[in-house]
Design a protein around this motif. Structure first.
Motif, PDB file in Angstrom:
ATOM      1  N   LYS A 248      23.817 -10.952 -24.970  1.00  0.00           N
ATOM      2  CA  LYS A 248      24.566 -11.673 -23.737  1.00  0.00           C
ATOM      3  C   LYS A 248      25.252 -12.705 -24.106  1.00  0.00           C
ATOM      4  CE  LYS A 248      21.268 -10.099 -20.267  1.00  0.00           C
ATOM      5  NZ  LYS A 248      20.187 -10.745 -19.478  1.00  0.00           N
ATOM      6  N   ARG A 249      24.948 -13.610 -25.048  1.00  0.00           N
ATOM      7  CA  ARG A 249      25.587 -14.973 -25.230  1.00  0.00           C
ATOM      8  C   ARG A 249      27.009 -14.598 -25.913  1.00  0.00           C
ATOM      9  NH1 ARG A 249      20.526 -16.548 -26.155  1.00  0.00           N
ATOM     10  NH2 ARG A 249      20.307 -16.176 -28.337  1.00  0.00           N
TER      11      ARG A 249
ATOM     12  N   VAL B 256      28.548 -11.986 -25.671  1.00  0.00           N
ATOM     13  CA  VAL B 256      29.470 -11.221 -24.917  1.00  0.00           C
ATOM     14  C   VAL B 256      30.135 -12.144 -23.873  1.00  0.00           C
ATOM     15  CG1 VAL B 256      29.499  -9.416 -22.769  1.00  0.00           C
ATOM     16  CG2 VAL B 256      28.429  -9.083 -24.866  1.00  0.00           C
ATOM     17  N   ALA B 257      29.306 -13.132 -23.288  1.00  0.00           N
ATOM     18  CA  ALA B 257      29.736 -14.214 -22.484  1.00  0.00           C
ATOM     19  C   ALA B 257      30.821 -15.070 -23.248  1.00  0.00           C
ATOM     20  CB  ALA B 257      28.617 -15.068 -22.171  1.00  0.00           C
TER      21      ALA B 257
ATOM     22  N   LYS C 261      34.367  -8.602 -20.809  1.00  0.00           N
ATOM     23  CA  LYS C 261      33.325  -9.481 -20.411  1.00  0.00           C
ATOM     24  C   LYS C 261      32.748  -9.058 -19.141  1.00  0.00           C
ATOM     25  CE  LYS C 261      34.171 -13.683 -20.857  1.00  0.00           C
ATOM     26  NZ  LYS C 261      34.456 -15.380 -21.040  1.00  0.00           N
ATOM     27  N   ASP C 262      33.595  -9.077 -18.179  1.00  0.00           N
ATOM     28  CA  ASP C 262      33.385  -8.958 -16.974  1.00  0.00           C
ATOM     29  C   ASP C 262      32.410  -7.541 -16.521  1.00  0.00           C
ATOM     30  OD1 ASP C 262      34.283 -11.361 -16.085  1.00  0.00           O
ATOM     31  OD2 ASP C 262      36.263 -10.613 -15.258  1.00  0.00           O
TER      32      ASP C 262
ATOM     33  N   LEU D 123      28.870  -7.710 -18.934  1.00  0.00           N
ATOM     34  CA  LEU D 123      27.800  -8.599 -18.404  1.00  0.00           C
ATOM     35  C   LEU D 123      26.837  -8.169 -17.369  1.00  0.00           C
ATOM     36  CD1 LEU D 123      29.441 -12.343 -18.738  1.00  0.00           C
ATOM     37  CD2 LEU D 123      27.621 -11.257 -20.044  1.00  0.00           C
TER      38      LEU D 123
ATOM     39  N   LEU E  20      24.572  -5.741 -18.897  1.00  0.00           N
ATOM     40  CA  LEU E  20      23.643  -6.397 -19.707  1.00  0.00           C
ATOM     41  C   LEU E  20      22.590  -7.178 -18.609  1.00  0.00           C
ATOM     42  CD1 LEU E  20      25.875  -8.045 -22.622  1.00  0.00           C
ATOM     43  CD2 LEU E  20      24.494  -5.603 -22.583  1.00  0.00           C
ATOM     44  N   ASP E  21      23.210  -7.709 -17.815  1.00  0.00           N
ATOM     45  CA  ASP E  21      22.066  -8.356 -16.896  1.00  0.00           C
ATOM     46  C   ASP E  21      21.099  -7.248 -16.092  1.00  0.00           C
ATOM     47  OD1 ASP E  21      23.245 -10.907 -17.440  1.00  0.00           O
ATOM     48  OD2 ASP E  21      24.486 -10.805 -15.719  1.00  0.00           O
TER      49      ASP E  21
END
Length: 173
Positions: A114-115, A117-118, A126-127, A130, A133-134
Motif C-alpha cells: 500500500k505504501r 502504491v501510495a 494509484k487511484d 488503493l 488494496l484498502d
C-alpha cells in the motif's frame, strides 16, 4: 435426396451458408494474425488500464517483466515482418503478480505494498489500486481484487476485438 426439390434446395442453401461462414471466419483469423490484432488489442487495453497512452511507462515495464515475457515468443511471421511478438492473452494472476512486483517490488506485506502504491507517480493507477488494496485484509485478497479489476477491463477489451472482427466479417461477407 428424399424426392423433394424444396428440401434439396434448402439443404444446399444451408450447406452453402455454412461453407461461406467458415471461409469468412478463417480469412478473418488470418487477417487478425497478419496484423497482430489480438496482441495489439490486448496491449491497447493494458495501456488504457494503466493510463499509459504511449506504452512507454508502466506498460513497457510490465511487458518487460519475466512473467509476461515468458508468455510469448516471436513466431516466424513476426520475425519476417520485423516485429517482436507480444502476448495475445495474459492471465489475470500473472498480470497481478507482475504489476505488484513492478510497482511494489517483492513486498510480502499488504501495508508495505500500500505504501509503495501510495507513493507511485501514476495517479490513475494509484487511484484505482488503493481502494482495491484498502478493501483487502491480506496480500492474497488484494491480488484477487486486482485480478478482478483486470478481468473486468479485459471483458471490455474483448468487446473491442469482437467489434473489429465483425467489421472484417461484414466486409468479407
Amino acid at each position: 435426396v428424399f424426392g423433394s426439390v424444396i428440401l434439396d434446395v434448402a439443404i444446399g442453401v444451408i450447406f452453402l451458408y455454412v461453407l461461406l461462414s467458415l471461409i469468412c471466419s478463417t480469412i478473418t483469423e488470418g487477417i487478425a494474425r497478419v496484423v497482430a490484432m489480438r496482441s495489439s488489442n490486448l496491449q491497447e487495453g493494458i495501456r488504457n488500464l494503466l493510463n499509459d497512452p504511449k506504452g512507454s511507462g508502466l506498460t513497457k515495464k510490465l511487458y518487460d517483466h519475466a512473467l509476461i515475457k515468458g508468455l510469448y515468443r516471436a513466431g516466424w511471421f513476426d520475425r519476417l515482418s520485423g516485429r517482436g511478438g507480444k502476448p495475445s492473452y495474459i492471465p489475470s494472476r500473472t498480470f497481478t503478480l507482475a504489476l505488484f512486483d513492478t510497482i511494489a517490488g517483492t513486498g510480502k506485506d499488504l501495508g508495505q505494498v500500500k505504501r509503495k502504491v501510495a507513493d507511485y507517480e501514476n495517479e490513475q493507477v494509484k487511484d484505482a489500486l488503493l481502494p482495491l488494496l484498502d478493501e483487502a485484509e491480506d496480500l492474497k485478497e488484494a491480488r484477487k481484487n486486482v485480478a478482478g479489476w483486470y478481468d473486468d477491463v479485459m471483458e471490455r477489451v474483448s468487446g473491442w476485438y469482437k467489434r473489429r472482427t465483425h467489421v472484417i466479417v461484414l466486409l468479407l461477407g
